[in-house]
Scaffold this motif. Structure first.
Motif, PDB file in Angstrom:
ATOM      1  N   VAL A  19      43.328  -0.579  42.357  1.00 45.01           N
ATOM      2  CA  VAL A  19      43.903  -1.873  42.716  1.00 45.01           C
ATOM      3  C   VAL A  19      43.467  -2.939  41.718  1.00 45.01           C
ATOM      4  N   ALA A  20      42.169  -2.962  41.396  1.00 48.68           N
ATOM      5  CA  ALA A  20      41.665  -3.962  40.445  1.00 48.68           C
ATOM      6  C   ALA A  20      42.320  -3.802  39.072  1.00 48.68           C
ATOM      7  N   THR A  21      42.481  -2.571  38.629  1.00 49.44           N
ATOM      8  CA  THR A  21      43.112  -2.340  37.333  1.00 49.44           C
ATOM      9  C   THR A  21      44.575  -2.757  37.345  1.00 49.44           C
ATOM     10  N   SER A  22      45.260  -2.497  38.439  1.00 52.76           N
ATOM     11  CA  SER A  22      46.669  -2.917  38.544  1.00 52.76           C
ATOM     12  C   SER A  22      46.790  -4.439  38.497  1.00 52.76           C
ATOM     13  N   ILE A  23      45.845  -5.147  39.130  1.00 53.63           N
ATOM     14  CA  ILE A  23      45.878  -6.613  39.105  1.00 53.63           C
ATOM     15  C   ILE A  23      45.679  -7.129  37.684  1.00 53.63           C
ATOM     16  N   PHE A  24      44.723  -6.578  36.972  1.00 54.52           N
ATOM     17  CA  PHE A  24      44.477  -7.028  35.604  1.00 54.52           C
ATOM     18  C   PHE A  24      45.623  -6.623  34.676  1.00 54.52           C
ATOM     19  N   ARG A  25      46.276  -5.537  34.983  1.00 50.63           N
ATOM     20  CA  ARG A  25      47.435  -5.150  34.179  1.00 50.63           C
ATOM     21  C   ARG A  25      48.569  -6.149  34.370  1.00 50.63           C
ATOM     22  N   TRP A  26      48.724  -6.644  35.594  1.00 49.44           N
ATOM     23  CA  TRP A  26      49.733  -7.677  35.822  1.00 49.44           C
ATOM     24  C   TRP A  26      49.324  -9.003  35.172  1.00 49.44           C
ATOM     25  N   LEU A  27      48.026  -9.348  35.241  1.00 47.81           N
ATOM     26  CA  LEU A  27      47.564 -10.601  34.646  1.00 47.81           C
ATOM     27  C   LEU A  27      47.797 -10.638  33.132  1.00 47.81           C
ATOM     28  N   SER A  28      47.681  -9.475  32.488  1.00 49.54           N
ATOM     29  CA  SER A  28      47.838  -9.410  31.026  1.00 49.54           C
ATOM     30  C   SER A  28      49.226  -8.957  30.602  1.00 49.54           C
ATOM     31  N   ASP A  29      50.180  -8.942  31.511  1.00 46.60           N
ATOM     32  CA  ASP A  29      51.536  -8.515  31.168  1.00 46.60           C
ATOM     33  C   ASP A  29      52.144  -9.474  30.144  1.00 46.60           C
ATOM     34  N   SER A  30      52.889  -8.916  29.207  1.00 46.74           N
ATOM     35  CA  SER A  30      53.424  -9.741  28.118  1.00 46.74           C
ATOM     36  C   SER A  30      54.525 -10.688  28.588  1.00 46.74           C
ATOM     37  N   GLU A  31      55.245 -10.337  29.627  1.00 48.19           N
ATOM     38  CA  GLU A  31      56.365 -11.164  30.079  1.00 48.19           C
ATOM     39  C   GLU A  31      55.992 -12.063  31.257  1.00 48.19           C
ATOM     40  N   TYR A  32      55.300 -11.486  32.251  1.00 51.51           N
ATOM     41  CA  TYR A  32      55.041 -12.232  33.471  1.00 51.51           C
ATOM     42  C   TYR A  32      53.548 -12.440  33.723  1.00 51.51           C
ATOM     43  N   LEU A  39      49.782 -13.836  33.969  1.00 50.99           N
ATOM     44  CA  LEU A  39      49.200 -15.152  34.216  1.00 50.99           C
ATOM     45  C   LEU A  39      48.385 -15.633  33.016  1.00 50.99           C
ATOM     46  N   PHE A  40      47.756 -14.712  32.291  1.00 50.78           N
ATOM     47  CA  PHE A  40      46.976 -15.109  31.116  1.00 50.78           C
ATOM     48  C   PHE A  40      47.861 -15.830  30.092  1.00 50.78           C
ATOM     49  N   ASN A  41      48.992 -15.252  29.780  1.00 49.94           N
ATOM     50  CA  ASN A  41      49.891 -15.859  28.800  1.00 49.94           C
ATOM     51  C   ASN A  41      50.427 -17.204  29.292  1.00 49.94           C
ATOM     52  N   ASN A  42      50.708 -17.281  30.586  1.00 53.24           N
ATOM     53  CA  ASN A  42      51.244 -18.522  31.138  1.00 53.24           C
ATOM     54  C   ASN A  42      50.226 -19.652  31.055  1.00 53.24           C
ATOM     55  N   LEU A  43      48.971 -19.363  31.402  1.00 51.74           N
ATOM     56  CA  LEU A  43      47.935 -20.395  31.374  1.00 51.74           C
ATOM     57  C   LEU A  43      47.591 -20.803  29.945  1.00 51.74           C
ATOM     58  N   PHE A  68      51.507 -18.378  23.776  1.00 43.74           N
ATOM     59  CA  PHE A  68      51.267 -16.973  24.103  1.00 43.74           C
ATOM     60  C   PHE A  68      52.433 -16.367  24.874  1.00 43.74           C
ATOM     61  N   ARG A  69      53.595 -16.973  24.801  1.00 43.69           N
ATOM     62  CA  ARG A  69      54.753 -16.413  25.495  1.00 43.69           C
ATOM     63  C   ARG A  69      55.171 -15.097  24.844  1.00 43.69           C
ATOM     64  N   GLY A  70      55.216 -14.035  25.675  1.00 46.53           N
ATOM     65  CA  GLY A  70      55.579 -12.704  25.183  1.00 46.53           C
ATOM     66  C   GLY A  70      54.485 -12.023  24.387  1.00 46.53           C
ATOM     67  N   HIS A  71      53.249 -12.555  24.464  1.00 50.28           N
ATOM     68  CA  HIS A  71      52.160 -11.966  23.687  1.00 50.28           C
ATOM     69  C   HIS A  71      51.726 -10.640  24.314  1.00 50.28           C
ATOM     70  N   ASN A  72      51.636  -9.598  23.500  1.00 50.23           N
ATOM     71  CA  ASN A  72      51.183  -8.278  23.952  1.00 50.23           C
ATOM     72  C   ASN A  72      49.702  -8.140  23.602  1.00 50.23           C
ATOM     73  N   TRP A  73      48.864  -8.067  24.632  1.00 48.41           N
ATOM     74  CA  TRP A  73      47.424  -8.031  24.420  1.00 48.41           C
ATOM     75  C   TRP A  73      46.954  -6.699  23.850  1.00 48.41           C
ATOM     76  N   PHE A  74      47.780  -5.684  23.881  1.00 48.03           N
ATOM     77  CA  PHE A  74      47.320  -4.354  23.472  1.00 48.03           C
ATOM     78  C   PHE A  74      47.833  -3.943  22.095  1.00 48.03           C
ATOM     79  N   LEU A  75      48.495  -4.861  21.394  1.00 49.25           N
ATOM     80  CA  LEU A  75      48.853  -4.546  20.011  1.00 49.25           C
ATOM     81  C   LEU A  75      47.620  -4.547  19.113  1.00 49.25           C
TER      82      LEU A  75
END
Length: 339
Positions: free
Chosen positions: A162-175, A177-181, A190-197
């Motif tokens: 569950v915790a990993t799924s939440i952080f995966r959503w937080l770091s999502d490139s499109e939606y 929360l990290f990119n939005n903030l 950071f719009r559309g930024h992919n953290w895993f490139l």
């Protein structure tokens, strides 16, 4: 003419009186002898019952831990492949060939170095932030500390998936929360930024998951250790003119040091064996740049269909952690002797 005599019997002496007391002496009454109880023999009555009581636990440990470890050792000296799994044929013994192959592979050494660096970063962050939270909890009021403790325990009880799924959503490139903030900060986009490139950015997100899940245990444990620091020592050091840093380094930390070492050792073992967080963050398809020893062993065993090479890597990881495990057991035994 002699006086008449009477045949009166002599007065009986009281029980326990000595001859001197009967004759008018001052000696006291001798107490009756005390019957000493016989101490039971420590080994008396110890039959097979204690061993029978612990036997189910020993069998469970052997089935869950020792037998898989034994099979890992055996398979690392064989050439066990998928055809042996389906056919049931006995694999060939190859000796140390599996270890020779992985030790001569530069990718293995890169993965090992990456694993050690990732573990060190996670342990340092976990212990530092956990200790900081524990020190802050000392200065909180009772009800605020209760709320913080409840929040920490709730975060600790959250399943890793569950915790990993939440952080995966937080770091999502499109939606995410990290990119939005971050995009709200002037000058940052950071719009559309992919953290895993970038590998270091991806490992930053993964380390955040690992540290976030480990901080509650460290903070609560260290806070419990801080409550055992004698207040008299702190007051004496403050009267002697010691500052907050001097009080912590010379008074507080020596008291909590045994607990700090035990928690740090456990963190080393846990962070060295990180698997689920990386595996889920990369969508069950881990790229080579995100491989640590656990992931690398899994990839060899189930994607390359070389079970023996995968078990050889796993055995190397076990041997690397053996020294840490021995140190942890020594600390437990030493603390038990002190107590």
């Amino acid at each position: 003419m002699s006086a008449p005599t009477t045949d009166r019997p002599p007065e009986a002496s009281p029980p326990g009186a000595t001859a001197g007391s009967a004759a008018g002496g001052d000696s006291g009454v001798v107490p009756p002898p005390v019957r000493q109880r016989r101490r039971p023999d420590p080994g008396h009555g110890r039959g097979i019952l204690p061993y029978a009581l612990v036997l189910p636990a020993l069998l469970a440990i052997a089935a869950v831990y020792f037998y898989p470890l034994f099979r890992t050792v055996v398979m690392s000296f064989q050439d066990y492949r998928r055809r042996h799994l389906w056919s049931g044929d006995a694999p060939d013994w190859v000796g140390f060939d599996q270890f020779t192959n992985i030790f001569s592979d530069s990718h293995f050494w890169g993965v090992t170095l990456k694993t050690v660096v990732f573990m060190v970063v996670c342990v340092v962050l976990t212990m530092s932030l956990g200790l900081l939270i524990a020190l802050i909890m000392q200065r909180m009021s009772a009800w605020v500390r209760l709320l913080v403790t409840f929040a920490l325990i709730t975060a600790w009880a959250m399943p890793v998936i569950v915790a990993t799924s939440i952080f995966r959503w937080l770091s999502d490139s499109e939606y995410g929360l990290f990119n939005n903030l971050l995009s709200r900060i002037p000058g940052l986009d950071f719009r559309g930024h992919n953290w895993f490139l970038e590998t270091w950015q991806g490992f930053t997100v993964i380390a955040a998951v690992v540290v976030w899940g480990a901080i509650p245990f460290v903070a609560v444990t260290l806070y419990a250790a801080l409550t055992q620091v004698p207040k008299e020592l702190v007051e004496a050091a403050r009267l002697d003119g010691a500052g907050p840093l001097g009080i912590f380094t010379n008074v507080v930390f020596p008291v909590i040091k045994p607990v700090f070492q035990l928690v740090a050792t456990l963190s080393v073992i846990w962070d060295f064996n990180v698997f689920v967080q990386i595996f889920l963050m990369r969508g069950n398809n881990v790229e080579p740049q995100y491989e640590v020893l656990g992931i690398y062993s899994f990839q060899l065993a189930f994607q390359s269909a070389s079970f023996s090479q995968g078990t050889a890597v796993a055995l190397v990881a076990v041997l690397l952690l053996s020294g840490v495990a021995v140190y942890y057991l020594r600390q437990l035994m030493r603390r038990g002797e002190v107590e």
